[in-house]
Write an enzyme that holds these catalytic residues in place. Sequence first.
Site, mmCIF file in Angstrom:
data_model
loop_
_atom_site.group_PDB
_atom_site.id
_atom_site.type_symbol
_atom_site.label_atom_id
_atom_site.label_comp_id
_atom_site.label_asym_id
_atom_site.label_seq_id
_atom_site.Cartn_x
_atom_site.Cartn_y
_atom_site.Cartn_z
ATOM 1 N N ARG A 227 -30.431 1.546 -11.117
ATOM 2 C CA ARG A 227 -31.513 0.915 -11.854
ATOM 3 C C ARG A 227 -32.814 1.719 -11.771
ATOM 4 O O ARG A 227 -33.542 1.829 -12.748
ATOM 5 C CB ARG A 227 -31.741 -0.494 -11.298
ATOM 6 C CG ARG A 227 -32.913 -1.191 -11.922
ATOM 7 C CD ARG A 227 -32.940 -2.653 -11.505
ATOM 8 N NE ARG A 227 -34.085 -3.311 -12.098
ATOM 9 C CZ ARG A 227 -35.278 -3.377 -11.538
ATOM 10 N NH1 ARG A 227 -35.478 -2.809 -10.362
ATOM 11 N NH2 ARG A 227 -36.261 -3.992 -12.136
ATOM 12 N N ASP B 176 0.828 -1.213 0.000
ATOM 13 C CA ASP B 176 0.000 0.000 0.000
ATOM 14 C C ASP B 176 0.865 1.267 0.000
ATOM 15 O O ASP B 176 0.574 2.229 -0.706
ATOM 16 C CB ASP B 176 -0.913 0.023 1.234
ATOM 17 C CG ASP B 176 -1.952 -1.086 1.174
ATOM 18 O OD1 ASP B 176 -1.909 -1.870 0.191
ATOM 19 O OD2 ASP B 176 -2.790 -1.166 2.087
ATOM 20 N N ALA B 177 1.923 1.234 0.795
ATOM 21 C CA ALA B 177 2.757 2.425 0.931
ATOM 22 C C ALA B 177 3.410 2.794 -0.398
ATOM 23 O O ALA B 177 3.522 3.973 -0.761
ATOM 24 C CB ALA B 177 3.817 2.193 1.991
ATOM 25 N N CYS C 190 -32.911 -9.602 41.557
ATOM 26 C CA CYS C 190 -32.646 -9.424 42.984
ATOM 27 C C CYS C 190 -32.859 -7.995 43.463
ATOM 28 O O CYS C 190 -32.741 -7.719 44.654
ATOM 29 C CB CYS C 190 -31.229 -9.887 43.312
ATOM 30 S SG CYS C 190 -29.962 -8.817 42.624
ATOM 31 N N TYR D 45 -17.371 -2.033 -4.317
ATOM 32 C CA TYR D 45 -16.931 -2.861 -5.445
ATOM 33 C C TYR D 45 -18.031 -2.910 -6.491
ATOM 34 O O TYR D 45 -19.213 -2.717 -6.183
ATOM 35 C CB TYR D 45 -16.643 -4.289 -4.964
ATOM 36 C CG TYR D 45 -15.360 -4.409 -4.191
ATOM 37 C CD1 TYR D 45 -14.193 -4.845 -4.816
ATOM 38 C CD2 TYR D 45 -15.307 -4.077 -2.838
ATOM 39 C CE1 TYR D 45 -13.009 -4.958 -4.108
ATOM 40 C CE2 TYR D 45 -14.118 -4.182 -2.121
ATOM 41 C CZ TYR D 45 -12.976 -4.623 -2.758
ATOM 42 O OH TYR D 45 -11.806 -4.730 -2.067
ATOM 43 N N CYS E 239 -31.737 -4.669 39.240
ATOM 44 C CA CYS E 239 -31.704 -6.029 38.713
ATOM 45 C C CYS E 239 -33.096 -6.665 38.810
ATOM 46 O O CYS E 239 -33.672 -6.716 39.902
ATOM 47 C CB CYS E 239 -30.696 -6.861 39.503
ATOM 48 S SG CYS E 239 -30.748 -8.603 39.067
ATOM 49 N N TYR F 103 2.226 2.085 -3.356
ATOM 50 C CA TYR F 103 1.165 2.621 -4.216
ATOM 51 C C TYR F 103 0.951 4.104 -3.892
ATOM 52 O O TYR F 103 0.917 4.954 -4.780
ATOM 53 C CB TYR F 103 -0.139 1.844 -4.005
ATOM 54 C CG TYR F 103 -1.279 2.317 -4.886
ATOM 55 C CD1 TYR F 103 -1.534 1.712 -6.114
ATOM 56 C CD2 TYR F 103 -2.079 3.395 -4.498
ATOM 57 C CE1 TYR F 103 -2.563 2.159 -6.939
ATOM 58 C CE2 TYR F 103 -3.105 3.850 -5.319
ATOM 59 C CZ TYR F 103 -3.347 3.227 -6.526
ATOM 60 O OH TYR F 103 -4.353 3.676 -7.332
ATOM 61 N N ASP F 104 0.848 4.383 -2.604
ATOM 62 C CA ASP F 104 0.593 5.763 -2.177
ATOM 63 C C ASP F 104 1.685 6.707 -2.662
ATOM 64 O O ASP F 104 1.425 7.835 -3.054
ATOM 65 C CB ASP F 104 0.494 5.836 -0.649
ATOM 66 C CG ASP F 104 -0.740 5.094 -0.142
ATOM 67 O OD1 ASP F 104 -1.632 4.805 -0.973
ATOM 68 O OD2 ASP F 104 -0.790 4.793 1.069
ATOM 69 N N LYS G 166 -29.467 -18.565 -15.695
ATOM 70 C CA LYS G 166 -29.725 -17.939 -16.993
ATOM 71 C C LYS G 166 -29.563 -18.972 -18.099
ATOM 72 O O LYS G 166 -28.594 -19.740 -18.080
ATOM 73 C CB LYS G 166 -28.727 -16.799 -17.240
ATOM 74 C CG LYS G 166 -28.769 -15.712 -16.198
ATOM 75 C CD LYS G 166 -27.672 -14.677 -16.410
ATOM 76 C CE LYS G 166 -27.734 -13.632 -15.302
ATOM 77 N NZ LYS G 166 -26.626 -12.663 -15.381
HETATM 78 S S1 IVH Z 1 -28.952 -10.397 -14.443
HETATM 79 C C1 IVH Z 1 -32.742 -10.294 -16.337
HETATM 80 N N1 IVH Z 1 -27.217 -11.432 -12.776
HETATM 81 O O1 IVH Z 1 -30.972 -9.258 -9.267
HETATM 82 C C2 IVH Z 1 -31.485 -10.313 -15.670
HETATM 83 N N2 IVH Z 1 -28.832 -9.929 -11.907
HETATM 84 O O2 IVH Z 1 -33.858 -9.665 -9.407
HETATM 85 C C3 IVH Z 1 -31.123 -9.021 -15.098
HETATM 86 N N3 IVH Z 1 -28.619 -9.508 -9.501
HETATM 87 O O3 IVH Z 1 -31.836 -6.145 -10.556
HETATM 88 C C4 IVH Z 1 -30.018 -9.041 -14.195
HETATM 89 N N4 IVH Z 1 -26.862 -10.788 -9.171
HETATM 90 O O4 IVH Z 1 -29.733 -6.316 -9.125
HETATM 91 C C5 IVH Z 1 -28.264 -10.613 -12.903
HETATM 92 N N5 IVH Z 1 -25.585 -12.397 -11.415
HETATM 93 C C6 IVH Z 1 -26.645 -11.587 -11.556
HETATM 94 C C7 IVH Z 1 -27.196 -10.871 -10.475
HETATM 95 C C8 IVH Z 1 -28.309 -10.052 -10.690
HETATM 96 C C9 IVH Z 1 -27.735 -9.955 -8.611
HETATM 97 C C10 IVH Z 1 -29.742 -8.596 -9.167
HETATM 98 C C11 IVH Z 1 -29.863 -7.393 -10.016
HETATM 99 C C12 IVH Z 1 -31.256 -7.406 -10.576
HETATM 100 C C13 IVH Z 1 -31.951 -8.320 -9.646
HETATM 101 C C14 IVH Z 1 -33.096 -8.998 -10.321
#
Ligand code: IVH
Length: 667
Positions: free
Chosen positions: A140, A34-35, A405, A222, A402, A37-38, A287
Amino acid sequence: MNSKETKKRIDELVRLLNEYSYWYYVKDNPKIADAEYDQLFDELLKHESEFPQFKRDDSPTVRVGAEPLKEFKGFSHDPPMLSMQKAYTIEELKTFQERINRFLNNPIEHDFEYYVEPKYDGLSCELIYKNGYLIGAGTRGNGLKGEDITENAKTIQSIPLRLKENISISIRGEILMKKDDFEKLNEENRKKNESLFANPRNAAAGSIRQLDPKITASRRLYFIAYEIENYEVKEQMTTIELLRKLNFRTSKDPLLTIGINNTFSVFNRCEMKRADFEFEIDGVVVKVNSKEYQKRLGAVSHNPRWAIALKFKARESSTQIIDVEFSIGRTGAVTPVAVLKPVEISGATITRASLHNYEIFNSFKIAKGDTVLVKRAGDVIPQVIKVLEHSGEEKIKFPDTCPACGTKLFKEPDSPIIRCINIECPTQIFEAVTHFVGKEGFDIDGLGPKQIKKFIESGIIKSIPDIFKLNEHPEIIKWDGFGERSYENLIKSIENSKHISFYHFLVSLGIRGVGGVTAKLLARYFPTLEIFLKTEKEEFANIDGIGPIAADFIHSYITNSKNIEVINNLLKVGIDITYLTISKDRELALADYSFIFTGTLETLSRSQAKKEVEERGGKVVSAVSKKVDFVVTGEKPGSKLKKAISLNLRIIDEEEFKNILKKGAKT
Ligand code: IVH
């Protein structure tokens, strides 16, 4: 340096620093300390302030955060950001696949190839890149329109400011805070008396929805990418591969599965490992892998037909406060406990939950009828984590005295806890006796809470040593629930328990701050009880592994005449302590060495590994610091490894660890 040289140096520093950030925040694998990098970062800042015309849009100095905004602008999504249908059971997953098959005119039992990703519990967000540069970011919102958080997104280190290729593309993913960063943030807020976040998702949302990007920059957020829009890809799997190639952080372990059974078992495995994820996940997203199919399937209302969220059973739920009870522990600490309208959380019906301690209780301002958020993490006792809505009823007051007691409660100055300091408090006696006869203590069979309660109520047990006088009360045989047999057995197991190791004896006393580990250290250090009882505070604090606070507790225990009376009475009734006669070589092979573990070992459980180290006089710590001698890494090491690397500690694997157990650390 002339201006040409400076420009060259700026370009080089930007490239280097972005590369280091990538290794740190995307790969969790830091390349420099870290140092260091800084130092490079400061050098870049200096050059940029001298030659502002050379400052680049992808300079890491952008990430410190722009000037505060007055309000958030709107941010439109094209195509809209969809939500997902949810499922909890294998039957629901089956129905999902059948629906797809019907839609595509497939045989109903056709199995699809799916891509299964963790479902991250954060804030979804879209990033827009034009010719490789990040030009916009939006939450969103309602799916069509969210808020413009471009400046805030730029402060998130795992979001590339510039892509490796000069392409125009939209990336979707989740903004998250790591679980341990969330804990740390709450701990800091607690110290500053500021309000606490209920969970990592709220903390991430609260951090990103800040008009001042510098605040966002100060929180460690993140971004995990999972979707690409406006760009041709063939499969969901190639989507993730492309995202990785573009230097985005993605889930480490998405899996390709086939059909329902395979997919559901991946989901089950994921649920079992849930606690190991550094980010909060609330299920998996299943998916259809082929983008061709995805296109044909399309969406109904706000949900795509090609994806489903398989959700874990909730570990948090809201319910109402019926009442509050105040329970007294063995050390007299008074814990407020909420009595709840029954609520089901991860398969168990919860009716009571801890309200933590005096300070947190007061900050909640609880009243009957309040709606609260209750959390149950693993086997831990449920806890109230937030008040969602006040009922308007009268606030419940913490008692001054208490409840068992009537003694006035005592608040220690630097502690959030309030306690009853009456050693004769019946509830404390009950807790103390229960602890004393427990498995790690005298381990007396037949003396459970029910019996102990009766003995205390009848006055037969007024203090711990009275346990050993139960043989003087044969009238017990006539009591309800007792008989000759059970009484005799009880007396026998009490008699047997009198021969006890110094370690178990120390545990049984229930000295504050003395759990199994400290008791072991004490039992090793002190050859006899007599010497232990005559020890000065400083000497306790000098024992490796015992901190000043525990030393304080131990010393105040042995200087309290009531405790000494208890111990003397125990010796009088014939307690016979065995001291450690240890083989010095084995015992001390790892003395003065400290170890830390990260990741899963293949052949040893964490507790076995810990035991092996402790048996050799070594210490196992939980926080990485310069004092750690060995960092033992297993499968999937966590953030400790990163820190260990930056501190230049000695990192070893399981094999090397076992070698050290065998041969000692001096190799
Ligand atoms: S895909 C149609 N992948 O879940 C697909 N969504 O319930 C659209 N989410 O609004 C998103 N992890 O915030 C996808 N690996 C992932 C996800 C993910 C979390 C959340 C996302 C979305 C919500 C839908």
